[in-house]
Design an enzyme around this catalytic site. Sequence first.
Site, PDB file in Angstrom:
ATOM      1  N   ASP A  62      35.210  46.570  36.925  1.00 35.58           N
ATOM      2  CA  ASP A  62      34.953  45.130  36.962  1.00 35.58           C
ATOM      3  C   ASP A  62      33.542  44.830  37.440  1.00 35.58           C
ATOM      4  OD1 ASP A  62      35.777  46.103  39.490  1.00 35.58           O
ATOM      5  OD2 ASP A  62      36.464  44.121  40.137  1.00 35.58           O
ATOM      6  N   GLY A 167      44.338  47.611  53.507  1.00 39.92           N
ATOM      7  CA  GLY A 167      43.945  48.974  53.178  1.00 39.92           C
ATOM      8  C   GLY A 167      44.873  49.659  52.207  1.00 39.92           C
ATOM      9  N   SER A 171      44.576  44.444  47.389  1.00 42.38           N
ATOM     10  CA  SER A 171      43.671  43.293  47.498  1.00 42.38           C
ATOM     11  C   SER A 171      44.099  42.279  48.549  1.00 42.38           C
ATOM     12  CB  SER A 171      43.503  42.601  46.137  1.00 42.38           C
ATOM     13  OG  SER A 171      42.969  43.490  45.206  1.00 42.38           O
ATOM     14  N   SER A 172      44.388  42.768  49.741  1.00 47.36           N
ATOM     15  CA  SER A 172      44.707  41.852  50.836  1.00 47.36           C
ATOM     16  C   SER A 172      43.525  40.956  51.159  1.00 47.36           C
ATOM     17  CB  SER A 172      45.125  42.643  52.078  1.00 47.36           C
ATOM     18  OG  SER A 172      44.095  43.537  52.488  1.00 47.36           O
ATOM     19  N   ASP A 217      39.909  41.394  41.591  1.00 48.49           N
ATOM     20  CA  ASP A 217      40.916  41.052  42.588  1.00 48.49           C
ATOM     21  C   ASP A 217      41.094  39.545  42.698  1.00 48.49           C
ATOM     22  OD1 ASP A 217      40.721  43.762  42.941  1.00 48.49           O
ATOM     23  OD2 ASP A 217      39.744  43.655  44.891  1.00 48.49           O
TER      24      ASP A 217
END
Length: 535
Positions: A62, A167, A171-172, A217
């Site tokens: 991306d 982690g 995509s937190s 993300d």
Amino acid sequence: MAGTVPTARSLQDIYTHDTTTALAQGKRWNDLLTQFKATYGHDAEFVARSPGRVNIIGEHIDYSLYPVLPMAINEDAILAVSTFPSDDASKTFKIQIANLQKDKFPSHEFDIPYDAVDIDATVHEWTNYFKSGLRGALELLRKKRRDDPGFKPASMRILMHGTVPAGGGLSSSAAFVSASALAVLVANGETAVDKTELTELAIVSERAVGVNSGGMDQSASVFSERGSAVYVSFAPKLTARPVNIPKTNPELTFLIAQSFVAADKHVTGPIHYNLRVVECSLAAAYLNAALNPPSTHLPGDAAPLGISLHGFHETYFALQHHDNNPSSSDTKAPTLPEELAELVRLTKVTLTKEEGYTREEIAAALNISVSQLESRFTSRFPVRAERFKLRQRALHVFSEALRVVRFLELLEHPDRRPSSGGADTSAYNARLGALLNETQDSCRDVYECSCPEIDQLCAIARRAGSYGSRLTGAGWGGCSVHLVPADKVDAVKAAWEREYYSKMELTEEQKEAAVVVSSPGSGSAVYFVAEGSLK
């Protein structure tokens, strides 16, 4: 998929309809709203929500501006919010922010100047992600309110809860930043938040915490629609469209498996994630210098460092077409798969140093000094490397972009997707899975972003019946995604427990979260609270 962020009228508008999910999310949201009132003494006005994502295919391309195919998951970041006027006599507004997991994430209060949001990216502090979204949202608001010199951001009280594992490669951070930006926009009177604007500001905003984010993300978090994957393109501009996964026999299921190897790209960026971004941009510059006419400049684009392998791709073939056919517009141009295959070939014969290239070698090829090279490519985000593996990074990007094209063709081309007659599709399923397996091989051997634990999870799953297994997300730990026939799900889960998880000391909470059966979820949403509770 374009348009405005939806306003949810109930949790059924957000989450999948199974009873277990509905009950769990209802309790979670009510706990959030109850604790908000206990913390601040009044009810929340609204909740902003953005989910994590799993990437089906298109890993680490991306930020080179090639399309990707992720899908949103149920796990998300939710922010309960109330607003109050800023002090007219002050030149600051106030942010009070707390977390439902208060023992792990302490509360903070900030007085923030109207004209600046300071973020110290060297300090790994959870509220930096909110500040990143805040900064981006305020920049957009100032553009929208440029005719209002008296605009003052609203002060906000926030209670946050996140279920995307930090982690874990899901995509937190993008979920938190996107939800934060959405919350700030709504708190400041934006009743119709444009999805594309929100995504673009979230992409740039996350870079404030020290990561050269590419954009997949945030796009998946904002644009996704329940029941569909999302095909995200970044050039010539950001676009997204839904992609339906055909019905198959046996039915296909996505399993997400945690490795429990923490992969925090904000901490290890200088030797992992950020280094790969720099290597891809350097590869684009080197290939341009080696293969295009002298003085050819790559176009500036939305890549983190302003040039990309996609930009080289477009420039190279535009020049080739012009040179070979200067007066003809009728000559058939090569197809995208043909172009990508040719770029793989050119990379192999042009970037020949398997051991990588030194700064001096790259600077000489670009006809610039080492100090100019460092100023242009390695000063924005710190990286640590003596040699840059341009060959391997470019080979992965071009070959992975080609795999995305082939995967999409299998999903959408009428001659390649299965008919609706219910016939056995095992061979078709295996072709989809083979592309995922090729991605994992490339991530492990060429891009060097896997780890032994992810490799082991993939090998176990394939032996137990997975069609395709690979890492998902940045890599170096985190999660893996597996394309599994529905009748093999239990066998794959049992194999993981027997051969991997049973050998680890996991808490009950970790055991419950180790494996998730996932289906495409919905993207960002706003929920307006009625009298402090869910409707």
